[in-house]
Design a protein around this motif. Structure first.
Motif, PDB file in Angstrom:
ATOM      1  N   GLU A 122     102.645 -14.480 -24.567  1.00 37.84           N
ATOM      2  CA  GLU A 122     101.469 -14.758 -25.161  1.00 37.84           C
ATOM      3  C   GLU A 122     102.535 -16.754 -25.848  1.00 37.84           C
ATOM      4  O   GLU A 122     101.689 -17.854 -25.829  1.00 37.84           O
ATOM      5  N   GLN A 123     102.872 -16.083 -26.851  1.00 32.41           N
ATOM      6  CA  GLN A 123     103.904 -17.375 -27.939  1.00 32.41           C
ATOM      7  C   GLN A 123     104.648 -18.128 -26.727  1.00 32.41           C
ATOM      8  O   GLN A 123     104.250 -19.723 -26.938  1.00 32.41           O
ATOM      9  N   LEU A 126     101.820 -20.273 -25.347  1.00 35.76           N
ATOM     10  CA  LEU A 126     101.646 -21.603 -25.757  1.00 35.76           C
ATOM     11  C   LEU A 126     102.410 -22.864 -26.033  1.00 35.76           C
ATOM     12  O   LEU A 126     101.735 -24.002 -26.385  1.00 35.76           O
ATOM     13  N   GLN A 129     102.458 -24.626 -23.403  1.00 36.21           N
ATOM     14  CA  GLN A 129     100.816 -25.331 -23.418  1.00 36.21           C
ATOM     15  C   GLN A 129     100.639 -26.821 -24.649  1.00 36.21           C
ATOM     16  O   GLN A 129     100.022 -27.709 -23.950  1.00 36.21           O
ATOM     17  N   THR A 130     101.632 -26.621 -25.397  1.00 33.25           N
ATOM     18  CA  THR A 130     101.655 -27.518 -26.497  1.00 33.25           C
ATOM     19  C   THR A 130     102.674 -28.399 -26.716  1.00 33.25           C
ATOM     20  O   THR A 130     102.878 -28.839 -28.097  1.00 33.25           O
ATOM     21  N   TRP A 160      90.836 -20.094 -23.215  1.00 32.72           N
ATOM     22  CA  TRP A 160      91.532 -20.631 -24.659  1.00 32.72           C
ATOM     23  C   TRP A 160      90.174 -21.691 -25.516  1.00 32.72           C
ATOM     24  O   TRP A 160      89.858 -22.267 -25.121  1.00 32.72           O
ATOM     25  N   ALA A 239      99.528 -21.259 -34.709  1.00 29.97           N
ATOM     26  CA  ALA A 239     100.071 -21.994 -34.314  1.00 29.97           C
ATOM     27  C   ALA A 239      99.979 -23.551 -34.628  1.00 29.97           C
ATOM     28  O   ALA A 239      99.466 -24.077 -35.402  1.00 29.97           O
ATOM     29  N   TRP A 241      98.914 -27.911 -34.026  1.00 23.86           N
ATOM     30  CA  TRP A 241      98.597 -28.332 -32.911  1.00 23.86           C
ATOM     31  C   TRP A 241      97.952 -29.390 -34.102  1.00 23.86           C
ATOM     32  O   TRP A 241      97.317 -29.743 -34.523  1.00 23.86           O
ATOM     33  N   VAL A 248      94.866 -20.286 -32.087  1.00 24.80           N
ATOM     34  CA  VAL A 248      94.469 -20.233 -30.837  1.00 24.80           C
ATOM     35  C   VAL A 248      94.199 -18.313 -30.675  1.00 24.80           C
ATOM     36  O   VAL A 248      95.481 -18.042 -31.246  1.00 24.80           O
TER      37      VAL A 248
END
Length: 865
Positions: A122-123, A126, A129-130, A160, A239, A241, A248
């Motif tokens: 999952e990390q 993320l 995606q970011t 999400w 996270a 952002w 998240v």
């Protein structure tokens, strides 16, 4: 996720963790995710050395300890290097060491230690995606906008949601918008708990969970576009952002497969929790979080004390407000119904209990379960209660999971009771405090399962006191008890801590000797037991008593493959010892017909093993006593039968020697060992020495030197890296031309070693004339260092004698730090044993050498810098 693997896999990952177990666990998890270039360091200092080589990196995993100053300084160092200015850093921390560091700008996300594959995945998703836009290339490209991450965010099938720490929705992806039937613009600014259908969990509790565990997992009833609700698993992590700390949340529909996978993971966490009080509370908390329950309670019944039940664990999803008055569950009828053996399961109609149970009513439960905790006899030991303010939807696996959890708690409760009270007397002999027949049989079955898995040999001994009845009849039972207690003490003192001594019945004792490599080791212990028994026993009244014992020995897997037959054969051997005059030991000897049938069947399987490729070569490292660096390895043959599993070398090697198969097997092992060593020499530039055993039958072959030369030529291995091991028990007189063959091998440049030294009958003249470079001290002596002064003296004398003859020494069977310290004091040059490493298959040994090369290279660079 594929993009992250592709990009980082083309460069690499730097892993910095202080604990070896954490490094190994994360290394394996990253390897399973598809990453191949993984650099591991134990601290920031070693990591800086690695960075000085400017390896291509795409990600850093960095541990934050209680004092985070080193980690913070390393973050600044990494981002201060031009090559790594934009590299993402994931923090590694326990719940305690992470507090206060969650909002660090240099850290893009967190992994809770010990890590698991799900949170790592999952990390990484993320990060994918970011991740920040790449540096501007030489040619002009359109500038990336602030929302260009959405191409990955919106293409994901999972839902999400990004929200502020106080619960305000900042953004959602397209999948979530489709699921709830609203646009992202309509959802922004709304409250997270309302948007995802989460009842009873506010921003404060969510922050508390994230601070304690680094992740908040729960079940929610997420609204659907059609007006209904769907059970979904929500996982929230911290996270960064747009330069701010956000929450998240990933939501995944709990279809049967996904739900089952999540529940299996939950059950695995239950198993890890342990059976002490803290473990029970942790297990209850796991159920609360993993099943989105509002309450879990574990209670122990106390019928033997005629007292009220005792609370073991009481976990609430959300603490009660100070003005809430909920009746004590211990006084309510639901608990007592369960303790009486009744199962309560109300998935959506728990309020039916409210009129009679004030606790259910006060907690406003819509779903409630009460499960009795029963032992193997069906007796109720306690109760598991669970409740939720939301009904359990149809198809949910919560009831089944609670049944499994109840079995887990019942097992823990039974084990604790067995240790603490009544059944402790049922597992230990009341007089000698040794394990009794019940516990011995259980340990024998466990040892048998382990031996089948590992292919190791073990022995069972049956010890019977000679003429014990006459002691009871003439001197009385009190003296008899005194004798039994002394015998138990002597037997216990003659074996290792890992072995088992039990009082089987009356004056009969049984022993399990584990991890046996040679039958002679067992015979030496049996002889020691006989001599210890024969020593005079001083009674409480000051008089002396002489007692003797007869001992029978059987071996797994030589004599039997089941616990019952091993005991039976040891018993037969014990009566054989009595028939030969008592005060001695005998090894079980199969009847001729039985022995012949076993031998024919095994010989057939062994011939098939050679043809079918069932044989394996394992490698055990040999290390320098001062540096503990790998300087060589020994090649060991293993037989992996497709049905029987690993078969002990002590079982099939003697048969291979008797049938002549050892010649072809030995040549195969030599060639494989030379090929592997030559490959490692070329790959790592490490001229390691490889030791290969030669049997007596191989030494009789006139073409032995030619065969060895052929193996060296075909593999390209220099002769100086091959060490041929000859056991001390081989007689010069019994093998024609032994010295001439060994001299020829030595002239070729091969090294020679005397194996199993101390167990044979070699003379000083034998040692002086044999062209040996090294003596290997047998592990039966090494393992008794710190236990038997006689064996310590033998080890010391052997080392002194070898050095006096200009021979180097390697000690086998080094298992403890005490062994290492003693041998280092005696100036033994090299060591081999489980303290450093077990024998490894070729691929695993290759990974070990790769890690060694990386660590030694970093240490050299650090020293020169």
């Amino acid at each position: 996720m594929t993009g992250m693997v592709d990009s980082v896999g083309a460069t690499g990952i730097l892993l910095v963790a202080s604990q070896r177990d954490d490094r190994r666990c994360l290394f394996d998890l990253l390897d399973k995710q598809g990453f191949r270039r993984i650099h591991a360091a134990r601290d920031a200092t070693q990591a800086r050395v690695l960075l000085a080589e400017r390896p291509a990196l795409g990600l850093v995993l960095l541990e934050f300890a209680a004092d985070a100053s080193d980690a913070l300084a390393f973050c600044a160092h990494v981002h201060g290097l031009e090559a790594y200015r934009q590299i993402p850093i994931l923090g590694l921390a326990t719940a305690a060491t992470r507090r206060g560091n969650e909002s660090l700008e240099d850290v893009r996300g967190w992994l809770h230690l010990p890590a698991d594959g799900e949170q790592l995945r999952e990390q990484l998703e993320l990060l994918q995606q970011t991740k920040p836009a790449p540096a501007k290339p030489a040619v002009d490209l359109p500038q990336a906008g602030p929302d260009d991450y959405r191409f990955a965010f919106d293409d994901d099938d999972r839902c999400w949601v990004i929200s502020t720490p106080d619960g305000q929705v900042l953004d959602v992806n397209a999948a979530f918008a489709r699921h709830v039937g609203a646009t992202a613009a309509e959802l922004r600014g709304r409250t997270l708990s309302v948007v995802i259908g989460e009842a009873g969990v506010g921003p404060t509790e969510l922050l508390q969970r994230l601070a304690e565990a680094g992740v908040a997992e729960r079940m929610v009833q997420c609204p659907r576009a059609d007006g209904g609700n769907a059970p979904m698993r929500a996982v929230t992590r911290l996270a960064t952002w747009r330069n701010q700390v956000v929450h998240v949340t990933a939501l995944q529909a709990q279809g049967h497969v996904a739900q089952a996978r999540g529940l299996l993971n939950l059950l695995a966490q239950l198993r890890k929790a342990g059976s002490n009080e803290a473990g029970v509370r942790q297990a209850a908390q796991v159920l609360v979080q993993g099943l989105a329950l509002d309450f879990v309670g574990v209670y122990a019944a106390m019928p033997e004390a005629n007292a009220e039940p005792v609370m073991w664990a009481h976990q609430l999803r959300q603490p009660l407000a100070s003005n809430d008055a909920v009746p004590d569950v211990l006084q309510q009828p639901a608990l007592h119904l369960v303790l009486d053996g009744e199962t309560l399961m109300h998935s959506d109609d728990a309020m039916r209990l409210a009129h009679s149970d004030a606790f259910v009513a006060g907690m406003n439960f819509k779903a409630f379960a009460g499960l009795p905790l029963v032992d193997e006899r069906g007796s109720v030991l306690g109760a598991l209660l669970a409740g939720s303010r939301e009904p359990w939807v149809s198809g949910s696996l919560i009831p089944e999971t609670l049944h499994v959890a109840a079995g887990h708690f019942a097992h823990d409760m039974e084990l604790r009771r067995a240790r603490a009270q009544g059944r402790a007397h049922g597992l230990l002999d009341g007089l000698t405090r040794l394990p009794n027949r019940l516990l011995f049989n259980d340990r024998l079955e466990n040892t048998l399962r382990e031996a089948r898995r590992t292919g190791e040999m073990f022995a069972v001994l049956f010890v019977d006191l000679d003429r014990f009845k006459s002691i009871n009849d003439s001197l009385g039972h009190s003296v008899g008890d005194e004798v039994l207690t002394a015998v138990a003490r002597r037997l216990r003192g003659s074996v290792r801590a890992s072995d088992t001594v039990a009082r089987y019945a009356g004056d009969e004792f049984t022993v399990i000797l584990r991890h046996i490599t040679q039958r002679e080791d067992v015979l030496r212990i049996a002889d020691k037991m006989v001599r210890l028994m024969d020593a005079p026993l001083m009674l409480a009244d000051g008089s002396e008593l002489h007692i003797t014992a007869s001992i029978g020995v059987s071996f797994y897997p030589d004599d039997a493959a089941t616990a019952e037959r091993l005991l039976k054969h040891a018993d037969v051997a014990m009566y054989s010892a009595k028939g030969k005059g008592r005060n001695g030991y005998q090894v079980y000897v199969a009847q001729s017909e039985e022995s012949h049938q076993q031998r024919v069947a095994l010989e057939s399987k062994l011939r098939q093993a050679e043809r079918n490729g069932e044989l394996r070569v394992y490698y055990q490292p040999q290390v320098d006593v001062l540096t503990e660096d790998i300087v060589g390895m020994e090649a060991l043959v293993r037989w992996e039968h497709p049905e029987l599993g690993m078969i002990s070398p002590g079982f099939f090697i003697p048969l291979a020697e008797e049938t002549g198969l050892i010649v072809s097997i030995g040549e195969w092992v030599l060639r494989r060992a030379c090929e592997s060593t030559a490959r490692w020499t070329r790959r790592y530039g490490l001229p390691l020495r490889i030791g290969v055993n030669l049997s007596a039958l191989q030494l009789m072959q006139p073409r032995l030197p030619d065969m060895v030369m052929s193996a060296l030529h075909d593999s390209g291995l220099p002769a100086g890296q091959l060490e041929l091991e000859v056991t001390e028990s081989i007689s010069v007189k019994s093998i024609p031309h032994l010295l001439r063959n060994l001299a020829r091998l030595h002239d070729m440049g091969c090294h020679l070693a005397i194996d199993d030294f101390g167990t044979g009958q070699a003379s000083l003249d034998y040692l002086r004339n044999l062209p040996a470079d090294r003596i290997k001290i047998d592990q039966s002596f090494v393992r008794n260092i710190g236990v038997d002064p006689d064996d310590e003296a033998i080890v010391k004398a052997t080392i002194d004698m070898a050095h006096g003859l200009n021979r180097a020494v390697i000690a086998e069977g080094v298992e403890t730090e005490a062994h290492l310290s003693f041998l280092r004091q005696q100036h033994c040059e090299e060591l081999q044993g489980y303290l450093f490493c077990r024998p490894l298959p070729r691929n695993a040994f290759d990974l070990l050498l790769a890690e060694r090369q990386r660590l030694l290279g970093a240490a050299r660079d650090q020293g020169t810098g």
